[in-house]
Design an enzyme around this catalytic site. Structure first.
Site, PDB file in Angstrom:
ATOM      1  N   THR A  27       1.229  -1.612   0.068  1.00 37.34           N
ATOM      2  CA  THR A  27      -0.465  -0.080   0.310  1.00 37.34           C
ATOM      3  C   THR A  27       0.909   1.648   0.008  1.00 37.34           C
ATOM      4  OG1 THR A  27      -0.035  -0.464   2.399  1.00 37.34           O
ATOM      5  CG2 THR A  27      -1.563  -0.582   1.088  1.00 37.34           C
ATOM      6  N   GLN A 100       2.146 -13.124   0.159  1.00 36.68           N
ATOM      7  CA  GLN A 100       1.131 -13.036  -0.865  1.00 36.68           C
ATOM      8  C   GLN A 100       0.306 -12.096  -1.535  1.00 36.68           C
ATOM      9  OE1 GLN A 100      -0.935 -12.053   3.736  1.00 36.68           O
ATOM     10  NE2 GLN A 100      -1.993 -13.504   3.245  1.00 36.68           N
ATOM     11  N   ASP A 103       2.269  -8.771  -6.460  1.00 35.93           N
ATOM     12  CA  ASP A 103       2.558  -7.466  -7.623  1.00 35.93           C
ATOM     13  C   ASP A 103       4.366  -7.387  -8.214  1.00 35.93           C
ATOM     14  OD1 ASP A 103       4.143  -6.916  -4.861  1.00 35.93           O
ATOM     15  OD2 ASP A 103       2.143  -5.740  -4.107  1.00 35.93           O
ATOM     16  N   HIS A 120       0.216 -16.355  -3.726  1.00 30.90           N
ATOM     17  CA  HIS A 120      -0.732 -16.554  -4.532  1.00 30.90           C
ATOM     18  C   HIS A 120      -0.960 -15.664  -6.004  1.00 30.90           C
ATOM     19  CE1 HIS A 120      -3.332 -15.149  -0.554  1.00 30.90           C
ATOM     20  NE2 HIS A 120      -3.580 -16.282  -0.980  1.00 30.90           N
ATOM     21  N   CYS A 128      -0.020 -20.836 -19.047  1.00 33.51           N
ATOM     22  CA  CYS A 128      -1.090 -21.644 -19.306  1.00 33.51           C
ATOM     23  C   CYS A 128      -1.550 -22.751 -18.987  1.00 33.51           C
ATOM     24  CB  CYS A 128      -0.591 -22.427 -20.315  1.00 33.51           C
ATOM     25  SG  CYS A 128      -1.162 -24.076 -21.841  1.00 33.51           S
ATOM     26  N   CYS A 131      -0.128 -26.496 -19.633  1.00 33.46           N
ATOM     27  CA  CYS A 131       1.451 -27.303 -19.855  1.00 33.46           C
ATOM     28  C   CYS A 131       2.536 -26.053 -19.253  1.00 33.46           C
ATOM     29  CB  CYS A 131       1.766 -27.504 -21.557  1.00 33.46           C
ATOM     30  SG  CYS A 131       1.810 -25.763 -22.315  1.00 33.46           S
ATOM     31  N   SER A 194       0.333  -7.839   6.746  1.00 34.43           N
ATOM     32  CA  SER A 194      -1.034  -9.405   6.662  1.00 34.43           C
ATOM     33  C   SER A 194      -1.706  -8.435   7.941  1.00 34.43           C
ATOM     34  CB  SER A 194       0.262 -10.089   6.546  1.00 34.43           C
ATOM     35  OG  SER A 194      -1.080 -11.087   6.045  1.00 34.43           O
ATOM     36  N   SER A 195      -3.308  -9.170   7.721  1.00 33.90           N
ATOM     37  CA  SER A 195      -3.970  -8.990   9.060  1.00 33.90           C
ATOM     38  C   SER A 195      -3.718 -10.264   9.182  1.00 33.90           C
ATOM     39  CB  SER A 195      -4.686  -8.638   8.202  1.00 33.90           C
ATOM     40  OG  SER A 195      -5.451  -9.073   6.988  1.00 33.90           O
ATOM     41  N   ASN A 219       2.707  -4.340  11.497  1.00 32.17           N
ATOM     42  CA  ASN A 219       0.588  -4.333  11.146  1.00 32.17           C
ATOM     43  C   ASN A 219       0.412  -3.224  11.028  1.00 32.17           C
ATOM     44  OD1 ASN A 219      -0.437  -5.729   8.502  1.00 32.17           O
ATOM     45  ND2 ASN A 219      -2.171  -5.680  10.136  1.00 32.17           N
TER      46      ASN A 219
HETATM   47 ZN    ZN Z   1       0.030 -24.434 -22.395  1.00 27.60          ZN
END
Ligand code: ZN
Length: 248
Positions: A27, A100, A103, A120, A128, A131, A194-195, A219
């Site tokens: 942030t 997490q 960016d 994440h 893809c 593959c 992180s919360s 935090n």
């Molecule tokens: Zn592929």
């Protein structure tokens, strides 16, 4: 009351630390926290993984979002907090960053990619779903914007999606296993921004603590793990880390 000096002391004593980062570290780079009021998910509905896979209209919507930068996840620069974490990695103090965030700002701050565990995924490129072939967004943008083509894999023809883990998509196995191994190997676990409410990711600091590591949490808001932490700072990450891990 814990102070910044106490965090510096914990870092000085640690032989192998792990840093766990959430939206709060980014942030300060201008990336909205997607769970907070005014965050991404209060402005637009998430597209679930199953919708993306089964519905071409949802795929189109997802790509429109990705190419318009509407979510605001990408296109920003690392801030003082990212650079301080990068120094801790470069100095051999921090063995891994579990994040997490999607960016790419830890990579952009100069941390070697093999030190970064993305729970994440990553919003700055696509893969893809069949593959795993990596596709650059710029490459896909041309066909989509000019001809309205929904991207397919150049190698196998499978569906291509930004490399984030969507709602409804299972957590990636390899990063989860690596994160667990790093958590169990550390003697200090530092949470930054992180919360700690998103499971299973939030289980890592608890696991570190149960395994005997010290737990530090920086935090802006209180977290459910504050009562179990050895040190809690409700403060801005950039200034805190610049003071505790200053440049040479
Ligand atoms: Zn592929």
């Amino acid at each position: 009351m814990a102070s910044r000096a106490d965090l510096a002391e914990l870092l000085a004593r640690s032989r192998r630390a792990v840093v766990f980062t959430g939206a709060g570290i980014s942030t300060e780079s201008g990336i909205p926290d997607f769970r907070s009021p005014g965050g991404v998910w209060s402005r637009m509905k998430p597209i679930y993984f199953q919708e993306f896979v089964s519905d071409p209209a949802k795929r189109r919507e997802a790509w429109e979002r990705a190419f318009s930068g509407k979510a605001g996840w990408t296109g920003r620069q690392p801030n003082a907090g990212h650079y301080a974490v990068a120094r801790l990695v470069a100095r051999g103090k921090v063995s891994a960053i579990i994040t997490q965030n999607v960016d790419n700002l830890h990579q952009d701050s100069g941390v070697p990619p093999e030190r970064i565990i993305e729970l994440h995924g990553n919003a700055t490129y696509a893969t893809c779903l069949e593959c795993g072939e990596r596709h650059e967004l710029e490459e896909l943008r041309t066909g989509f914007v000019k001809a309205g083509e929904i991207p397919y894999c150049r190698r196998c023809g499978g569906l291509v999606k930004t490399a984030t883990i969507s709602f409804g998509q299972s957590m990636p196995e390899e990063p989860m296993l690596r994160a667990e191994a790093e958590t169990l190997a550390c003697d200090l676990f530092v949470v930054l921004g992180s919360s700690l409410v998103v499971h299973p990711a939030a289980g890592f600091p608890a696991l570190a603590k149960r395994n005997g590591a010290a737990l530090a949490i920086v935090n802006r808001e209180p977290t459910p793990l504050d009562p179990y932490a050895d040190l809690v700072l409700h403060d801005e990450i950039g200034p805190v880390l610049t003071e505790t891990a200053p440049p040479d």
